[in-house]
Motif scaffolding. Sequence first.
Motif, PDB file in Angstrom:
ATOM      1  N   ALA A 418      57.465  30.154 100.625  1.00 16.65           N
ATOM      2  CA  ALA A 418      59.565  29.416 101.666  1.00 16.65           C
ATOM      3  C   ALA A 418      60.058  31.238 101.653  1.00 16.65           C
ATOM      4  O   ALA A 418      60.678  31.106 103.122  1.00 16.65           O
ATOM      5  N   ALA A 419      59.751  31.774 101.209  1.00 17.11           N
ATOM      6  CA  ALA A 419      60.792  33.470 101.873  1.00 17.11           C
ATOM      7  C   ALA A 419      59.929  33.736 102.971  1.00 17.11           C
ATOM      8  O   ALA A 419      60.276  34.307 103.456  1.00 17.11           O
ATOM      9  N   LYS A 420      58.586  33.882 102.845  1.00 13.24           N
ATOM     10  CA  LYS A 420      58.261  34.222 104.661  1.00 13.24           C
ATOM     11  C   LYS A 420      58.841  33.089 105.666  1.00 13.24           C
ATOM     12  O   LYS A 420      58.641  34.492 106.759  1.00 13.24           O
ATOM     13  N   VAL A 421      58.617  32.290 105.222  1.00 11.79           N
ATOM     14  CA  VAL A 421      58.970  31.209 106.360  1.00 11.79           C
ATOM     15  C   VAL A 421      60.395  31.789 106.872  1.00 11.79           C
ATOM     16  O   VAL A 421      60.755  31.617 108.240  1.00 11.79           O
ATOM     17  N   TYR A 422      61.389  31.969 105.925  1.00 15.64           N
ATOM     18  CA  TYR A 422      62.843  31.966 106.311  1.00 15.64           C
ATOM     19  C   TYR A 422      63.184  33.861 107.079  1.00 15.64           C
ATOM     20  O   TYR A 422      63.832  33.413 108.021  1.00 15.64           O
ATOM     21  N   ILE A 423      62.142  34.644 106.063  1.00 21.01           N
ATOM     22  CA  ILE A 423      62.619  35.800 106.240  1.00 21.01           C
ATOM     23  C   ILE A 423      61.902  35.848 108.195  1.00 21.01           C
ATOM     24  O   ILE A 423      62.584  36.837 109.203  1.00 21.01           O
ATOM     25  N   GLU A 424      61.157  35.330 108.301  1.00 14.51           N
ATOM     26  CA  GLU A 424      60.246  35.684 110.071  1.00 14.51           C
ATOM     27  C   GLU A 424      61.118  34.736 110.940  1.00 14.51           C
ATOM     28  O   GLU A 424      61.500  35.243 112.235  1.00 14.51           O
ATOM     29  N   LYS A 425      62.130  33.737 110.513  1.00 11.77           N
ATOM     30  CA  LYS A 425      63.199  33.059 111.221  1.00 11.77           C
ATOM     31  C   LYS A 425      64.090  34.166 111.233  1.00 11.77           C
ATOM     32  O   LYS A 425      65.024  33.937 112.084  1.00 11.77           O
ATOM     33  N   VAL A 426      63.849  34.572 110.482  1.00  9.58           N
ATOM     34  CA  VAL A 426      65.561  36.037 110.453  1.00  9.58           C
ATOM     35  C   VAL A 426      65.545  36.921 111.307  1.00  9.58           C
ATOM     36  O   VAL A 426      66.397  37.416 112.305  1.00  9.58           O
ATOM     37  N   LEU A 427      64.217  37.093 112.035  1.00  7.54           N
ATOM     38  CA  LEU A 427      64.225  38.515 112.861  1.00  7.54           C
ATOM     39  C   LEU A 427      63.682  37.510 113.890  1.00  7.54           C
ATOM     40  O   LEU A 427      63.533  38.553 114.570  1.00  7.54           O
ATOM     41  N   GLU A 428      62.935  36.482 113.860  1.00  9.01           N
ATOM     42  CA  GLU A 428      63.436  36.153 115.418  1.00  9.01           C
ATOM     43  C   GLU A 428      64.651  35.643 116.462  1.00  9.01           C
ATOM     44  O   GLU A 428      64.944  36.035 117.180  1.00  9.01           O
ATOM     45  N   LYS A 429      65.776  35.570 115.059  1.00  6.45           N
ATOM     46  CA  LYS A 429      66.845  35.319 115.614  1.00  6.45           C
ATOM     47  C   LYS A 429      67.393  36.766 115.738  1.00  6.45           C
ATOM     48  O   LYS A 429      68.377  36.895 116.838  1.00  6.45           O
ATOM     49  N   TYR A 430      66.900  37.495 115.246  1.00  2.00           N
ATOM     50  CA  TYR A 430      67.988  38.959 115.364  1.00  2.00           C
ATOM     51  C   TYR A 430      66.950  40.103 116.128  1.00  2.00           C
ATOM     52  O   TYR A 430      66.839  41.538 115.050  1.00  2.00           O
ATOM     53  N   PRO A 431      65.785  39.989 117.176  1.00  3.56           N
ATOM     54  CA  PRO A 431      64.797  40.699 116.944  1.00  3.56           C
ATOM     55  C   PRO A 431      64.818  42.297 117.140  1.00  3.56           C
ATOM     56  O   PRO A 431      64.344  42.726 116.797  1.00  3.56           O
ATOM     57  N   ARG A 432      66.523  42.997 117.658  1.00  2.00           N
ATOM     58  CA  ARG A 432      66.412  44.189 117.861  1.00  2.00           C
ATOM     59  C   ARG A 432      67.120  44.808 116.563  1.00  2.00           C
ATOM     60  O   ARG A 432      67.378  46.355 116.173  1.00  2.00           O
ATOM     61  N   TYR A 433      66.771  44.288 115.294  1.00  2.00           N
ATOM     62  CA  TYR A 433      68.003  44.166 113.956  1.00  2.00           C
ATOM     63  C   TYR A 433      66.803  44.201 112.899  1.00  2.00           C
ATOM     64  O   TYR A 433      66.968  44.038 112.180  1.00  2.00           O
ATOM     65  N   ARG A 434      65.465  43.936 113.320  1.00  2.00           N
ATOM     66  CA  ARG A 434      64.916  43.768 112.556  1.00  2.00           C
ATOM     67  C   ARG A 434      64.248  44.826 111.358  1.00  2.00           C
ATOM     68  O   ARG A 434      64.689  43.869 110.426  1.00  2.00           O
ATOM     69  N   ARG A 435      64.677  45.741 111.621  1.00  2.00           N
ATOM     70  CA  ARG A 435      64.628  47.075 110.175  1.00  2.00           C
ATOM     71  C   ARG A 435      65.840  47.122 109.425  1.00  2.00           C
ATOM     72  O   ARG A 435      65.510  46.861 108.350  1.00  2.00           O
ATOM     73  N   ASP A 436      66.955  46.845 110.328  1.00  2.00           N
ATOM     74  CA  ASP A 436      68.404  46.551 109.393  1.00  2.00           C
ATOM     75  C   ASP A 436      68.571  45.861 108.805  1.00  2.00           C
ATOM     76  O   ASP A 436      68.701  45.351 107.320  1.00  2.00           O
ATOM     77  N   HIS A 437      67.613  44.203 109.110  1.00  2.00           N
ATOM     78  CA  HIS A 437      67.947  42.968 108.132  1.00  2.00           C
ATOM     79  C   HIS A 437      67.179  43.000 107.373  1.00  2.00           C
ATOM     80  O   HIS A 437      66.888  42.974 106.081  1.00  2.00           O
ATOM     81  N   LEU A 438      65.698  43.533 107.041  1.00  2.00           N
ATOM     82  CA  LEU A 438      64.926  44.091 106.459  1.00  2.00           C
ATOM     83  C   LEU A 438      65.251  44.775 105.454  1.00  2.00           C
ATOM     84  O   LEU A 438      65.088  44.890 103.911  1.00  2.00           O
ATOM     85  N   GLU A 439      66.005  45.981 106.097  1.00  2.00           N
ATOM     86  CA  GLU A 439      66.595  46.843 104.903  1.00  2.00           C
ATOM     87  C   GLU A 439      67.092  46.328 103.918  1.00  2.00           C
ATOM     88  O   GLU A 439      68.011  46.689 102.807  1.00  2.00           O
ATOM     89  N   ILE A 440      68.691  45.501 104.304  1.00  2.00           N
ATOM     90  CA  ILE A 440      69.342  44.944 103.854  1.00  2.00           C
ATOM     91  C   ILE A 440      68.324  43.698 102.525  1.00  2.00           C
ATOM     92  O   ILE A 440      68.953  43.785 101.683  1.00  2.00           O
ATOM     93  N   PHE A 441      67.850  42.745 102.964  1.00  2.00           N
ATOM     94  CA  PHE A 441      67.295  42.310 102.300  1.00  2.00           C
ATOM     95  C   PHE A 441      65.930  43.116 100.568  1.00  2.00           C
ATOM     96  O   PHE A 441      66.270  42.550  99.834  1.00  2.00           O
TER      97      PHE A 441
END
Length: 520
Positions: A418-441
């Motif tokens: 479930a986490a993998k699916v959720y995080i994938e959707k977040v990265l698709e929503k913010y493609p330019r800021y993937r690394r930043d969102h992953l760092e927050i997670f």
Amino acid sequence: MEGKLVLYLEIHQLAKRNLTVSQIAKQFKISRTTVYKYLEMSFEEALHQFEECKTRKKKLDVHLDWIVAWLEEYPHLSAAQIKDWLLEKFPNLEIGDSTVRLYVQEVREKYQIEKTTQIRQYEAVQQQPMGKQMQVDWGETKQKTVSKREIKLYFIAFVLAHSRHKYMEWQVRPFTTRDAIRCHEKAFHFYGGMPNEIVYDQDHLLSVSENAGDLILTTDFQSYVKERNFRVHLCRKADPESKGMIENVVKFIKGNFADSRVFKDIDDWNERALQWLKRTGNHNVHYTTKKRPAEVLLLEKQHLQPVSSLLSIESMNESSISRNVMKDNTVRFESNRYSVPIGTYKAKGNNQVFIEITGSNDRQLIIRNSKNGEVIAKHAVSKEKGILIKNRNHGRDRSKGIEALKNGLLSAFENEEAAKVYIEKVLEKYPRYRRDHLEIFRLVSINDSTWLDKALEKCIQENIYSANDFKDVVHYLKKQSQQEPLFSIAGESRPINKADIPVETRPLSTYTSILGGDVS
């Protein structure tokens, strides 16, 4: 009324005889503005106005006798001084500057009291020998900021008496004795040496009192003078014969450098001040010496006393100097930028660090997170100006790709799928800021791992797809657990409404401003 009407008629008679406005004003001891006003009036207008003046009472009429007496005894008094004397004698008086100024002007014209100028006699001062004397003084200004607000700034100014070479440093707070000592050291480094004598006024930072010529200095400054071994000369404030050079420098700084200049931050301001000194303050030909201070300094420098790089007083007592971390995760020092680890800068909160300088020839810059705290960066001090000195370890670790970061994060969740699916959707929503969102997670998983799966479930249920919003949900769940139980009296789980969760809406630019990076 009759006196003003006679004056009106006489002014017009002299004008018909082709006397100039200045000649008429001088003859009647009135201002040229008054002459112009009377010349523009018709006879009927003059009669009407003078009649009104005769019947109209003015606020200061009740104090007329005092004002006349003061002006007759002290003809040089300004309207500002008259106002001050009135307020001293009548504390409850409420009166504006312009009202007093106009009233005093009318009193002078009515009673023919011409303003005199007190001339102070000065004695020509011999040119100081090279390397003998430096003068020091403090000043303050109010500046407009880039955000259209007003800020008060404080500065200390130095000038070598022979070459007229200037130096200054600014702060956003009043100077302490420790600040003064630090700035003296920077001035000596700037000049490449130290004079035999330094002249000050009786400033509270440096002098407690003068006792029959015996100076009693503050403890810190007394230790500093003893170690540096220069002679201190204190003079009266605003004494042009003793320290007129530095007073002119302070006026020059206020009227030329600071005037109408917009303030961004203190590091930028100090850097622009040094640029101004090089471009104008020490480059322009001096009015008295007819020479450029920068050129004369080349000769005077040879007569200055050499100074060591580090004082024992600095190493024993508050040797650290505070600095603010800039948005690009750098610290400014001597017109250069030195890197600190990525993430040191915080969008909100304290960004203060402390720097120390060690060594004499090969100087080292040490940056700590607190005065005696952990060392977060070390750099060799550069002799160049305007450059970036960066440690390659202070950048992002780009050896880890997006996939590696994501896979490392999933192990923190019990429900990895479930986490993998959720995080994938977040990265698709913010493609330019993937690394930043992953760092927050990643930071949330380290600090609040207990709540990860509950927050994941709630975010999926409420269709919330953002690392920052995920973090807010975690904080909400954590806070709720500390305040009240998650179960109702009947034993059934109390649902959390989406509206209850304080999810802050942020612009996309916030992510890069927080973490200082772009996506690779």
